[in-house]
Design a protein around this motif. Structure first.
Motif, PDB file in Angstrom:
ATOM      1  N   ARG A  12      -1.565  12.604  -5.410  1.00 58.10           N
ATOM      2  CA  ARG A  12      -2.981  12.264  -5.324  1.00 58.10           C
ATOM      3  C   ARG A  12      -3.122  10.758  -5.119  1.00 58.10           C
ATOM      4  N   GLY A  13      -3.518  10.351  -3.935  1.00 61.26           N
ATOM      5  CA  GLY A  13      -3.701   8.937  -3.644  1.00 61.26           C
ATOM      6  C   GLY A  13      -2.466   8.115  -3.922  1.00 61.26           C
ATOM      7  N   LEU A  14      -1.307   8.675  -3.647  1.00 60.48           N
ATOM      8  CA  LEU A  14      -0.043   8.044  -4.038  1.00 60.48           C
ATOM      9  C   LEU A  14       0.336   6.926  -3.075  1.00 60.48           C
ATOM     10  N   SER A  15       0.671   5.776  -3.626  1.00 61.31           N
ATOM     11  CA  SER A  15       1.137   4.631  -2.841  1.00 61.31           C
ATOM     12  C   SER A  15       2.349   4.028  -3.521  1.00 61.31           C
ATOM     13  N   LEU A  16       3.190   3.383  -2.705  1.00 63.98           N
ATOM     14  CA  LEU A  16       4.353   2.704  -3.245  1.00 63.98           C
ATOM     15  C   LEU A  16       4.552   1.394  -2.502  1.00 63.98           C
ATOM     16  N   LEU A  17       4.684   0.317  -3.254  1.00 59.57           N
ATOM     17  CA  LEU A  17       4.903  -1.016  -2.693  1.00 59.57           C
ATOM     18  C   LEU A  17       6.269  -1.516  -3.126  1.00 59.57           C
ATOM     19  N   ARG A  18       6.924  -2.255  -2.227  1.00 62.12           N
ATOM     20  CA  ARG A  18       8.123  -3.014  -2.589  1.00 62.12           C
ATOM     21  C   ARG A  18       7.832  -4.458  -2.231  1.00 62.12           C
ATOM     22  N   GLY A  19       7.533  -5.254  -3.249  1.00 63.20           N
ATOM     23  CA  GLY A  19       7.053  -6.598  -2.986  1.00 63.20           C
ATOM     24  C   GLY A  19       5.705  -6.518  -2.300  1.00 63.20           C
ATOM     25  N   ILE A  23       5.252   0.878   1.501  1.00 56.48           N
ATOM     26  CA  ILE A  23       6.175   1.943   1.902  1.00 56.48           C
ATOM     27  C   ILE A  23       5.418   3.255   2.087  1.00 56.48           C
ATOM     28  N   LEU A  24       4.553   3.592   1.141  1.00 56.85           N
ATOM     29  CA  LEU A  24       3.688   4.769   1.235  1.00 56.85           C
ATOM     30  C   LEU A  24       2.266   4.335   0.912  1.00 56.85           C
ATOM     31  N   ASP A  25       1.307   4.889   1.652  1.00 58.10           N
ATOM     32  CA  ASP A  25      -0.065   4.405   1.537  1.00 58.10           C
ATOM     33  C   ASP A  25      -1.038   5.567   1.376  1.00 58.10           C
ATOM     34  N   ASP A  26      -1.513   5.785   0.140  1.00 58.19           N
ATOM     35  CA  ASP A  26      -2.592   6.735  -0.150  1.00 58.19           C
ATOM     36  C   ASP A  26      -2.255   8.151   0.334  1.00 58.19           C
ATOM     37  N   ILE A  27      -1.131   8.683  -0.159  1.00 57.80           N
ATOM     38  CA  ILE A  27      -0.656  10.006   0.257  1.00 57.80           C
ATOM     39  C   ILE A  27      -1.277  11.090  -0.617  1.00 57.80           C
ATOM     40  N   ASP A  28      -1.880  12.095   0.026  1.00 55.66           N
ATOM     41  CA  ASP A  28      -2.345  13.305  -0.646  1.00 55.66           C
ATOM     42  C   ASP A  28      -1.537  14.476  -0.098  1.00 55.66           C
ATOM     43  N   LEU A  29      -0.856  15.194  -0.981  1.00 56.80           N
ATOM     44  CA  LEU A  29       0.023  16.274  -0.542  1.00 56.80           C
ATOM     45  C   LEU A  29       0.138  17.314  -1.643  1.00 56.80           C
ATOM     46  N   ARG A  30       0.071  18.582  -1.267  1.00 55.98           N
ATOM     47  CA  ARG A  30       0.160  19.678  -2.233  1.00 55.98           C
ATOM     48  C   ARG A  30       1.129  20.730  -1.700  1.00 55.98           C
ATOM     49  N   LEU A  31       2.007  21.216  -2.569  1.00 61.89           N
ATOM     50  CA  LEU A  31       2.993  22.229  -2.195  1.00 61.89           C
ATOM     51  C   LEU A  31       3.024  23.299  -3.275  1.00 61.89           C
ATOM     52  N   GLU A  32       2.752  24.535  -2.866  1.00 61.02           N
ATOM     53  CA  GLU A  32       2.694  25.643  -3.813  1.00 61.02           C
ATOM     54  C   GLU A  32       4.078  26.250  -4.029  1.00 61.02           C
ATOM     55  N   GLU A 217       8.096  26.083   6.526  1.00 60.46           N
ATOM     56  CA  GLU A 217       6.856  26.773   6.899  1.00 60.46           C
ATOM     57  C   GLU A 217       5.746  25.772   7.196  1.00 60.46           C
ATOM     58  N   GLN A 218       5.780  24.627   6.487  1.00 61.99           N
ATOM     59  CA  GLN A 218       4.781  23.586   6.655  1.00 61.99           C
ATOM     60  C   GLN A 218       5.467  22.287   7.084  1.00 61.99           C
ATOM     61  N   VAL A 219       4.719  21.438   7.791  1.00 60.63           N
ATOM     62  CA  VAL A 219       5.250  20.157   8.269  1.00 60.63           C
ATOM     63  C   VAL A 219       4.240  19.059   7.970  1.00 60.63           C
ATOM     64  N   VAL A 220       4.746  17.906   7.514  1.00 61.72           N
ATOM     65  CA  VAL A 220       3.922  16.701   7.450  1.00 61.72           C
ATOM     66  C   VAL A 220       4.638  15.610   8.239  1.00 61.72           C
ATOM     67  N   LEU A 221       3.875  14.816   8.965  1.00 62.56           N
ATOM     68  CA  LEU A 221       4.448  13.728   9.753  1.00 62.56           C
ATOM     69  C   LEU A 221       3.992  12.396   9.182  1.00 62.56           C
ATOM     70  N   LEU A 222       4.974  11.561   8.851  1.00 65.14           N
ATOM     71  CA  LEU A 222       4.722  10.233   8.303  1.00 65.14           C
ATOM     72  C   LEU A 222       4.962   9.177   9.372  1.00 65.14           C
ATOM     73  N   TYR A 223       4.118   8.171   9.387  1.00 59.06           N
ATOM     74  CA  TYR A 223       4.386   6.982  10.196  1.00 59.06           C
ATOM     75  C   TYR A 223       3.743   5.780   9.536  1.00 59.06           C
ATOM     76  N   ASP A 224       4.515   4.735   9.396  1.00 56.02           N
ATOM     77  CA  ASP A 224       4.028   3.487   8.804  1.00 56.02           C
ATOM     78  C   ASP A 224       3.439   3.732   7.410  1.00 56.02           C
ATOM     79  N   GLY A 225       4.077   4.655   6.670  1.00 53.47           N
ATOM     80  CA  GLY A 225       3.683   4.907   5.290  1.00 53.47           C
ATOM     81  C   GLY A 225       2.492   5.821   5.102  1.00 53.47           C
ATOM     82  N   LYS A 226       1.891   6.296   6.191  1.00 51.69           N
ATOM     83  CA  LYS A 226       0.705   7.155   6.104  1.00 51.69           C
ATOM     84  C   LYS A 226       0.999   8.550   6.634  1.00 51.69           C
ATOM     85  N   LEU A 227       0.322   9.542   6.062  1.00 47.22           N
ATOM     86  CA  LEU A 227       0.382  10.899   6.603  1.00 47.22           C
ATOM     87  C   LEU A 227      -0.493  10.968   7.847  1.00 47.22           C
TER      88      LEU A 227
END
Length: 261
Positions: A12-19, A23-32, A217-227
């Protein structure tokens, strides 16, 4: 208080910074439970970071990560703590001083909940499933690279009674990278078998189209830290999203700019 999700994975709104680097910017993702997901994108997009977060090797800088309905707020490092998350890396990472039996049954021996006979029976079933029946007494140095990789899959499907969940989360990091087409097909089949026999949920990071189509079964594509896109494998095959089209066709023309060599 925020109520935890019942999904196996929820970001939920997941982000990760290194300095100062995002690296990841505001990721929303759900997997059942029982679903299989492929995470795709160019090198440096943040794909392996997703796996590291799920494996408990890194923590997000912002947002929330829930696994099996529980918010994650600690690093797992070398501890085998719930929830049950199993990482199959590019390198089989077998312990050279231990036999195949003890590599596959490592967590069971450490847990101390099963007898030697029960552990051997569970290991034997997993080795048979990956085509390595009767190899329990061999050492990693006596195995080919392909056999070592199959041992790592047997280790991933072992049924651990100490785990908090009967349905593990399986993480596969570029499992077919550098393999020829025939070897890739065997590994792809093993991924499907491992997920099914462990009654698990899977996430695979891959650049290989056949691996994506055969194991997810499902695919997500990341680029520049965003879905940039998410949907079914069927939709991935025909989507006109410019990021998906460029990835599918390996074109230099499109929104994803190649990194400097």
């Amino acid at each position: 208080m925020t109520q935890a999700s019942s999904a196996v994975v929820e970001m939920r709104g997941l982000s990760l910074l290194r300095g100062n680097r995002v690296i990841l910017d505001d990721i929303d993702l759900r997997l059942e439970a029982g679903q299989s997901l492929a995470v795709v994108g160019p090198s440096g997009a943040g794909k392996t970071t997703i796996l590291r977060l799920l494996a408990g090797l890194e923590m997000p800088s912002a947002g929330e990560l829930h696994l099996f309905g529980r918010r994650q707020d600690y690093l797992r490092l070398d501890q085998h703590l719930p929830p049950d998350v199993r990482l199959v890396s590019q390198n089989p990472a077998l312990l050279g001083s231990l036999s195949v039996l003890h590599n596959v049954g490592f967590l069971l021996y450490r847990g101390g909940l099963l007898s030697d006979k029960e552990i051997k029976e569970r290991v034997a079933r997993c080795l048979e499933a990956v085509g390595l029946a009767g190899t329990e007494d061999l050492m990693p140095a006596e195995l080919s690279g392909g056999m070592q990789k199959r041992v790592s899959f047997a280790r991933a499907m072992i049924d651990d009674p100490a785990a908090d969940s009967a349905n593990p989360l399986l993480l596969f990091d570029e499992p077919t990278a550098g393999l020829d087409p025939v070897a890739s097909t065997r590994i792809e089949d093993l991924m499907v078998t491992t997920t099914r026999l462990s009654r698990g949920t899977s996430v695979v990071v891959s650049h290989v189209l056949s691996t994506i189509e055969r194991s997810a079964e499902q695919v997500v594509l990341l680029y520049d830290g965003k879905l940039r896109w998410q949907g079914s494998v069927e939709a991935f095959r025909c989507s006109d999203n410019p990021y998906v089209v460029q990835f599918r066709t390996a074109s230099l023309v499109g929104p994803m700019q190649p990194q400097e060599l």
